[in-house]
Design a protein around this motif. Structure first.
Motif, PDB file in Angstrom:
ATOM      1  N   GLU A 196     -40.344 -38.845  27.687  1.00  0.00           N
ATOM      2  CA  GLU A 196     -40.374 -37.503  27.712  1.00  0.00           C
ATOM      3  C   GLU A 196     -41.591 -37.103  27.084  1.00  0.00           C
ATOM      4  O   GLU A 196     -42.235 -35.913  27.324  1.00  0.00           O
ATOM      5  CB  GLU A 196     -38.970 -37.073  27.347  1.00  0.00           C
ATOM      6  N   ALA A 197     -41.809 -37.460  25.578  1.00  0.00           N
ATOM      7  CA  ALA A 197     -42.910 -36.802  25.001  1.00  0.00           C
ATOM      8  C   ALA A 197     -44.160 -37.028  25.621  1.00  0.00           C
ATOM      9  O   ALA A 197     -44.945 -36.189  25.474  1.00  0.00           O
ATOM     10  CB  ALA A 197     -42.726 -37.541  23.454  1.00  0.00           C
ATOM     11  N   PHE A 198     -44.254 -38.230  26.246  1.00  0.00           N
ATOM     12  CA  PHE A 198     -45.498 -38.563  26.856  1.00  0.00           C
ATOM     13  C   PHE A 198     -45.629 -37.537  28.112  1.00  0.00           C
ATOM     14  O   PHE A 198     -46.715 -37.133  28.396  1.00  0.00           O
ATOM     15  CB  PHE A 198     -45.909 -39.952  27.358  1.00  0.00           C
ATOM     16  N   SER A 199     -44.473 -37.284  28.813  1.00  0.00           N
ATOM     17  CA  SER A 199     -44.728 -36.314  29.902  1.00  0.00           C
ATOM     18  C   SER A 199     -44.954 -35.038  29.540  1.00  0.00           C
ATOM     19  O   SER A 199     -45.583 -34.265  30.288  1.00  0.00           O
ATOM     20  CB  SER A 199     -43.020 -36.482  30.565  1.00  0.00           C
ATOM     21  N   LEU A 200     -44.222 -34.479  28.310  1.00  0.00           N
ATOM     22  CA  LEU A 200     -44.565 -33.246  27.939  1.00  0.00           C
ATOM     23  C   LEU A 200     -46.169 -33.072  27.550  1.00  0.00           C
ATOM     24  O   LEU A 200     -46.766 -32.090  27.726  1.00  0.00           O
ATOM     25  CB  LEU A 200     -44.025 -32.905  26.381  1.00  0.00           C
ATOM     26  N   GLU A 201     -46.682 -34.185  26.921  1.00  0.00           N
ATOM     27  CA  GLU A 201     -48.088 -34.096  26.828  1.00  0.00           C
ATOM     28  C   GLU A 201     -49.034 -34.050  28.047  1.00  0.00           C
ATOM     29  O   GLU A 201     -50.201 -33.093  28.161  1.00  0.00           O
ATOM     30  CB  GLU A 201     -48.617 -35.673  26.249  1.00  0.00           C
ATOM     31  N   CYS A 202     -48.684 -34.611  29.040  1.00  0.00           N
ATOM     32  CA  CYS A 202     -49.392 -34.565  30.485  1.00  0.00           C
ATOM     33  C   CYS A 202     -49.178 -33.218  30.880  1.00  0.00           C
ATOM     34  O   CYS A 202     -49.997 -32.653  31.468  1.00  0.00           O
ATOM     35  CB  CYS A 202     -48.714 -35.518  31.222  1.00  0.00           C
ATOM     36  N   ILE A 203     -47.755 -32.632  30.953  1.00  0.00           N
ATOM     37  CA  ILE A 203     -47.566 -31.204  31.376  1.00  0.00           C
ATOM     38  C   ILE A 203     -48.623 -30.316  30.553  1.00  0.00           C
ATOM     39  O   ILE A 203     -49.138 -29.234  31.159  1.00  0.00           O
ATOM     40  CB  ILE A 203     -46.177 -31.071  31.384  1.00  0.00           C
ATOM     41  N   LYS A 204     -48.542 -30.311  29.227  1.00  0.00           N
ATOM     42  CA  LYS A 204     -49.337 -29.529  28.551  1.00  0.00           C
ATOM     43  C   LYS A 204     -50.795 -29.600  28.943  1.00  0.00           C
ATOM     44  O   LYS A 204     -51.425 -28.487  29.072  1.00  0.00           O
ATOM     45  CB  LYS A 204     -49.365 -29.855  26.988  1.00  0.00           C
ATOM     46  N   ALA A 205     -51.268 -30.794  29.101  1.00  0.00           N
ATOM     47  CA  ALA A 205     -52.683 -31.014  29.468  1.00  0.00           C
ATOM     48  C   ALA A 205     -53.047 -30.372  30.771  1.00  0.00           C
ATOM     49  O   ALA A 205     -54.115 -29.870  31.211  1.00  0.00           O
ATOM     50  CB  ALA A 205     -52.932 -32.588  29.514  1.00  0.00           C
ATOM     51  N   LEU A 206     -52.018 -30.205  31.690  1.00  0.00           N
ATOM     52  CA  LEU A 206     -52.446 -29.905  33.068  1.00  0.00           C
ATOM     53  C   LEU A 206     -52.235 -28.415  33.192  1.00  0.00           C
ATOM     54  O   LEU A 206     -52.617 -27.776  34.002  1.00  0.00           O
ATOM     55  CB  LEU A 206     -51.095 -30.566  34.117  1.00  0.00           C
ATOM     56  N   GLY A 207     -51.303 -27.814  32.284  1.00  0.00           N
ATOM     57  CA  GLY A 207     -51.311 -26.312  32.031  1.00  0.00           C
ATOM     58  C   GLY A 207     -50.712 -25.701  33.392  1.00  0.00           C
ATOM     59  O   GLY A 207     -51.269 -25.162  34.214  1.00  0.00           O
ATOM     60  N   LYS A 208     -49.275 -25.793  33.216  1.00  0.00           N
ATOM     61  CA  LYS A 208     -48.500 -25.098  34.207  1.00  0.00           C
ATOM     62  C   LYS A 208     -48.491 -25.903  35.505  1.00  0.00           C
ATOM     63  O   LYS A 208     -48.606 -25.216  36.590  1.00  0.00           O
ATOM     64  CB  LYS A 208     -48.522 -23.764  34.118  1.00  0.00           C
ATOM     65  N   PRO A 209     -48.391 -27.163  35.565  1.00  0.00           N
ATOM     66  CA  PRO A 209     -48.567 -27.826  36.925  1.00  0.00           C
ATOM     67  C   PRO A 209     -47.203 -27.667  37.770  1.00  0.00           C
ATOM     68  O   PRO A 209     -46.124 -27.548  37.404  1.00  0.00           O
ATOM     69  CB  PRO A 209     -48.458 -29.260  36.715  1.00  0.00           C
TER      70      PRO A 209
END
Length: 155
Positions: free
Chosen positions: A39-52
């Motif tokens: 989940e922490a890695f998923s949050l990193e990806c979501i943050k990097a994508l900027g509201k995907p």
């Protein structure tokens, strides 16, 4: 030489992130609220994508849509993100950060802020401006496959 330097810098930031992910959960959060490493890695990806959207998140992570939906729903249930319906296409939902998400990142990014402050003390203004320019070029031009806009275009 450059490869070793970039690898060393990357590894130090990565190890610090892993230390944060794997340390014991805060006393205030229950086991049910605590983030798993995935989940922490998923949050990193979501943050990097900027509201995907969920589809964009799925594509970026290279996982199936149902698997992505499961991870997203867990993060919604734990209060880190919320789904906001698209005004243009009501079938789409954007993954938006919550206050809890922002608090998580404030703690997570303290180390990076410390490093930046140390750089400000160590280097001149001109050196920092050149370094900032070089990092922007690396981020925007040398890693096109990780540009959130490219992921959106290719979905």
């Amino acid at each position: 030489m450059l490869n070793n330097t970039v690898e060393s810098l990357y590894n130090r930031f990565r190890v610090h992130f892993y230390m944060q992910v794997f340390k014991e959960p805060e006393k205030v959060s229950t086991d049910e609220e605590a983030l798993t490493s995935v989940e922490a890695f998923s949050l990193e990806c979501i943050k990097a994508l900027g509201k995907p959207t969920v589809a964009e998140f799925s594509k970026m992570m290279g996982i199936s849509a149902p698997n992505a939906a499961y991870k997203v729903n867990s993060l919604v249930r734990k209060g880190y993100i919320e789904k906001v319906q698209s005004q243009q296409d009501h079938r789409e939902y954007y993954l938006c950060p919550t206050e809890k998400f922002c608090q998580y990142y404030a703690k997570s990014y303290e180390f990076m802020n410390h490093v930046v402050e140390r750089c400000r003390k160590r280097f001149t203004k001109d050196e920092l401006e050149k370094f900032d320019e070089m990092l922007a070029i690396i981020t925007n031009d040398c890693m096109p496959e990780l540009d959130p806009q490219n992921i959106r275009k290719n979905r």
